[in-house]
Write a protein that holds these residues in place. Sequence first.
Motif: not given
Length: 546
Positions: A106-117, A149-157
Amino acid sequence: MKKLFFLTLLSVQSILVFSQERHNYLIALGDTQIVISNNFILPQKTLSDKNVQFIKALWKDQVFNVYGKQLSITVSDSWIRNMAFNEIVADSTKLRQYNFENLEFQILKNDRILYSWRNIESGFSIEDKTNHLKKSENLKAYKILDQILNENDVVKISFRTNGENPFLTCILNKVKDNKVPLVCSSIYNANGVSLETFVEEALSHKKQIDYSFYEDWPSLHSAKYQEPIVKVDEKTKIAIFYRPKNFANIKDMLEYRLLENDEPTSETWKKANDFIILHDFKPGKKYILQVKYRGEKKYITKEFFSEPKWFQNIWLKISFVIFVIALSGFIFLFLKNKRMKRLQREQKAKLQFMSAQLNPHFLFNALNSIQGLINSGNVEKSNVYLTDFSKLMRSILDFSDKDSIPLSLEIKALKHYISLEQLRFSFNFDYHIDDGISESSTEVLPLLVQPVLENSIRHGISILNENGKLSFKVLKNDGNLIFEITDNGKGFEADQKFTGKGISLTKNRIALFNSSSDKVKIDYLVECNNGTTKTVIIYKNLLSND
């Protein structure tokens, strides 16, 4: 990048080619590989100094700082050949649950789901913007993320197996680090070329630098690959090239100053474009270059050290100081020793002169005594007197050129003198010497005591004849040698002055000896009490080494 760790498996036939500018980070789940690619990516906390880290589940969150704009994540089911990695974190258990058919992400970008499980192998479509890169009987690989990515982006995988709780989460923070200048390159020339020639070399070198290669590098990253202190000399010329800030106009983009032995060489910061040239280093100096972007407060430093000339070497200076001190000490001791020898010669001459004065004085008194015996008609006593007198005169002649004589010879001469005076005045004489006094090795001034004995006889007991008593003792006390002369004559007052030369010469000899002797000193004391006169001569510390 230059500092990369290469893994190669010759059994894998399929090849994925990635940009050599990418800074790849590998997470190995058994045979399943997760590759994070970026122009520059660094873990916030490196596990150790090694390139490969082996850990076991359970996994902790992996947190990274991402400096490049483009972020790509690829998952494959086997090792990727010809792939370069900055760092590898591997699970050594090689569990089957990490296989493609069980693995979900699952991938989230800036606490928003980019790709669900979803499963690594299923659910891909063009609309998802995920790419199935290549598939063969030997290798399966999927690019599950490719984002700008832009400055201060956060990606969580996050990764899990078959709907269970996530076992691994990778957090990637997009940061920008251009507050201080980054050194892209530098050139040195220590051959003594002219400054104009070196400037031409620097401008030529600048044209060959690809500044875009360093666009996303952390500003302090290159510092750890450089020498902490650069050695230079008078001929050295250095050009240092810096990354433009935001690739904007390079006109006066830098401010710098040079410290010489921690003191600024100029009152204000100087301006420069994207490179700085340093030259005219002075021998034996330490230099610190401070560089910052115009308008910024933070700066980076670079240290240089110019080797001192041979005559500036600190050990040479210390050796020279020690030599000067030693030479000064030698000269001082030499002059002091020379002065002491001169004084000793002068004092020896004075002592010999005083002895020369004493001998006529004694001779005059002795001849008076002989005359007295002859005038009284006592021929026998006169002959004995002359015999003892000749022995005494022989001793006086032997002593005339000596500074000191053994105590045994001094006592022998004094006994001869006393026997002469007894023939004339018939007084009683008592002699004593303490045990433990070495008469042969103890040295004293010749005939120092004789005038004292003469004074006691002539002015003390001469008129008493058989009732006169004279005591002569040689004593030892706390390392001191003591001559004690006692008589029962009429005595005298403590402040009474005498016109005779004998005692005066004795006192002068003692004073002169004390002025030239450091260890041994002589005291002269006289006590008068109830008709008894005691004269004491003390050689202090004379017997301390016995």
